[in-house]
Design an enzyme around this catalytic site. Structure first.
Site, short mmCIF file in Angstrom:
data_model
loop_
_atom_site.label_atom_id
_atom_site.label_comp_id
_atom_site.label_asym_id
_atom_site.label_seq_id
_atom_site.Cartn_x
_atom_site.Cartn_y
_atom_site.Cartn_z
N ASP A 72 -11.88 -18.07 -38.29
CA ASP A 72 -11.83 -16.72 -37.72
C ASP A 72 -11.39 -16.77 -36.26
O ASP A 72 -11.46 -17.80 -35.61
CB ASP A 72 -13.15 -15.97 -37.89
CG ASP A 72 -14.35 -16.79 -37.52
OD1 ASP A 72 -15.38 -16.67 -38.22
OD2 ASP A 72 -14.28 -17.57 -36.54
N ASP A 74 -11.59 -15.08 -32.50
CA ASP A 74 -12.23 -14.21 -31.52
C ASP A 74 -11.25 -13.97 -30.39
O ASP A 74 -10.48 -14.84 -30.01
CB ASP A 74 -13.50 -14.88 -30.97
CG ASP A 74 -14.55 -15.07 -32.06
OD1 ASP A 74 -14.58 -14.26 -32.99
OD2 ASP A 74 -15.31 -16.04 -31.98
N ASP A 148 -20.45 -22.37 -24.04
CA ASP A 148 -21.36 -23.51 -24.15
C ASP A 148 -20.72 -24.87 -23.83
O ASP A 148 -21.17 -25.57 -22.94
CB ASP A 148 -22.08 -23.53 -25.51
CG ASP A 148 -21.16 -23.27 -26.70
OD1 ASP A 148 -19.92 -23.23 -26.50
OD2 ASP A 148 -21.67 -23.14 -27.83
P1 ATP Z 1 -17.46 -22.00 -35.46
O1 ATP Z 1 -16.30 -22.81 -35.90
O2 ATP Z 1 -18.73 -22.49 -35.96
O3 ATP Z 1 -17.29 -20.51 -35.61
P2 ATP Z 1 -17.33 -21.33 -32.70
O4 ATP Z 1 -17.17 -22.18 -31.48
O5 ATP Z 1 -16.25 -20.34 -32.98
O6 ATP Z 1 -17.55 -22.31 -33.89
P3 ATP Z 1 -19.09 -19.07 -32.60
O7 ATP Z 1 -20.55 -19.02 -32.87
O8 ATP Z 1 -18.16 -18.34 -33.50
O9 ATP Z 1 -18.72 -20.63 -32.59
O10 ATP Z 1 -18.89 -18.62 -31.09
C1 ATP Z 1 -17.63 -18.34 -30.54
C2 ATP Z 1 -17.59 -18.80 -29.08
O11 ATP Z 1 -18.58 -18.13 -28.32
C3 ATP Z 1 -17.86 -20.27 -28.87
O12 ATP Z 1 -16.70 -21.05 -29.04
C4 ATP Z 1 -18.38 -20.31 -27.46
O13 ATP Z 1 -17.32 -20.23 -26.52
C5 ATP Z 1 -19.16 -19.01 -27.37
N1 ATP Z 1 -20.59 -19.19 -27.72
C6 ATP Z 1 -21.16 -19.04 -28.92
N2 ATP Z 1 -22.48 -19.27 -28.90
C7 ATP Z 1 -22.77 -19.59 -27.64
C8 ATP Z 1 -23.98 -19.93 -26.94
N3 ATP Z 1 -25.14 -20.00 -27.59
N4 ATP Z 1 -23.90 -20.16 -25.60
C9 ATP Z 1 -22.72 -20.09 -24.96
N5 ATP Z 1 -21.57 -19.79 -25.54
C10 ATP Z 1 -21.57 -19.53 -26.86
MG MG Z 2 -16.27 -18.82 -34.50
#
Ligand code: ATP
Ligand code: MG
Length: 460
Positions: A72, A74, A148
């Protein structure tokens, strides 16, 4: 000079100014534009044409840099949620505390987030330092600093095909390193779920957790207790459905995160007796996820907790309960502790109970019983579960094989299989398919797993 000093005490590795990004062109980052979803391009373009900044951000950029097609996308922008909403026909502002916009194109959903500022110093926190609300908007570099890990804090502009990197994410991607942004202790305190996230990413991407990022985790692990159970549960589910569940659990253990943290994990990781079963269950889950097949959380949790149920089931029976009520009592006990701690949703708990309750019925292969079981709406899940029990050595393989044949068979063939099972039963050989005289109770060939023979075989 002062900036440099502050960065030094903050543990920032290099001399780069974290308010100025390193900008990489396509020949440096080598992102394949074909991996960027057309709708993500549409959203960033629309926002940019309206005069705003807009980028693909976070996990999607990380995956693009790794040559993986993101699941996905963002989007991050300097437009406010209201401004974003006005630009799209199907856009919905969601979230009360921190508003984000869901932009829909058919089934495809994109999350558009306004750059967040680093208001977290003044943000309301609980008594352990966990940030409760943090709603301020801010410039892009502050948005980057609030993310993060360095590899999750990059921005990609599809129009110019450039990547903006504020925290050395590119180098960390190349070195396969997970590094938290800022001071690790402070970042885990603000949000303890980050400890679970780093473990999940390490296992999923095959990255190494950089030592200062890793060091505080075993000490700070208990902070996860203060996080709302529903959020921990969501993160656990992500972990278990990542396609790398087994690696994640090993990583949790080696990071010192398993103990006293989640009752479920304690149970799973500290009972070698159920380990074979859990390993098989997670292998099969990982296989399904990787093959793009669905995985039911109910099945997954039913597997993770099965040996706990089994132990209690045996205990209730030893105390004189008959098998079926004993199984329900055992399920009640296990579900009760787990729903308290893990916020297992009711729907998942119901699925788990269905799968468990079906198990004794697989040991009855006479009369109409197998036909009735076949009509059970959750038969497939119960049957898959039975196969795991056989594969782990808890039940004789022959039972699983019989059900596989029965399930695949056409009408007449089914009659024959049941008749054969009836004959065995009458001959007192137990429900065996092949003519093999059996004396005494069948032995479980497992690794000490409590045997359940006769648990359901024959009783009503
Ligand atoms: P995935 O492949 O699991 O979706 P992701 O990195 O996209 O991994 P998401 O939970 O979709 O994870 O979050 C999107 C973005 O938001 C992350 O890449 C990070 O930049 C930010 N983010 C998410 N959770 C946190 C957190 N707990 N603290 C700080 N930043 C966060
Ligand atoms: Mg994600």
């Amino acid at each position: 000079m002062i900036k440099k000093f502050i960065r030094k005490i903050l543990g920032v590795k290099n001399d780069r100014d974290p308010t100025e990004p390193v900008i990489l062109g396509p020949e440096e980052h080598k992102i394949d534009p074909k991996n960027v979803s057309a709708n993500a391009v549409r959203v960033t373009q629309t926002l940019q044409e309206a005069g705003y900044k807009a980028f693909v951000v976070g996990g999607a950029v990380r995956d693009l840099l790794l040559g993986v097609k993101p699941k996905d996308f963002d989007i991050a922008t300097d437009a406010t949620p209201e401004q974003v909403k006005r630009l799209f026909r199907r856009a919905f502002i969601i979230g009360r505390r921190f508003q984000i916009v869901h932009v829909m194109f058919g089934q495809d959903l994109l999350e558009v987030t306004t750059f967040r500022g680093n208001g977290s110093d003044n943000a309301p926190k609980d008594e352990h330092g966990r940030v409760l609300r943090d709603n301020s908007f801010g410039p892009q570099h502050e948005d980057a600093a609030r993310r993060d890990f360095t590899i999750n804090a990059m921005y990609y502009d599809p129009a110019t095909q450039s990547v903006l990197d504020y925290h050395g994410g590119i180098e960390d991607i190349r070195a396969k390193t997970l590094r938290i942004i800022g001071m690790p202790e402070a970042r885990y305190r603000e949000d303890p779920v980050r400890m679970l996230r780093v473990v999940r990413f390490a296992a999923k991407l095959g990255f190494t957790i950089e030592p200062t990022t890793r060091a505080p985790i075993p000490v700070m692990a208990p902070l996860i207790d203060n996080v709302p159970a529903a959020r921990v549960f969501d993160e656990m589910l992500k972990l278990l459905l990542s396609g790398h569940a087994l690696a994640c659990l090993k990583e949790l253990r080696s990071a010192g995160l398993h103990h006293g943290l989640l009752p479920l994990l304690d149970v799973v990781l500290e009972q070698p007796i159920g380990m074979k079963f859990v390993t098989l269950a997670l292998e099969s889950t990982d296989g399904r996820v990787k093959a793009g097949k669905g995985v039911s959380p109910g099945f997954l949790f039913a597997s993770l907790l099965w040996h706990q149920v089994l132990e209690k089931w045996n205990a209730y029976r030893a105390a004189g309960e008959s098998p079926i009520p004993a199984l329900h009592l055992a399920a009640d006990d296990v579900l009760e502790t787990q729903t308290d701690n893990l916020a297992l949703q009711r729907r998942i708990a119901t699925d788990m109970r269905d799968i468990w309750a079906m198990q004794p019925r697989f040991e009855r292969r006479t009369g109409r019983a197998p036909y009735k079981l076949l009509e059970h709406p959750r038969f497939r899940a119960g049957y898959d579960f039975l196969l795991l029990r056989c594969a782990s050595g808890e039940l004789p393989a022959e039972i699983g094989e019989w059900w596989t044949e029965f399930y695949d068979a056409e009408g007449g063939e089914r009659e024959r299989l049941v008749a054969a099972a009836n004959t065995r039963e009458r001959e007192g050989g137990g429900p065996a398919k092949k003519r093999r005289p059996r004396r005494g109770p069948r032995k479980s060939n497992g690794e000490g797993a409590p045997a359940t023979q006769g648990a359901g075989g024959g009783e009503e």
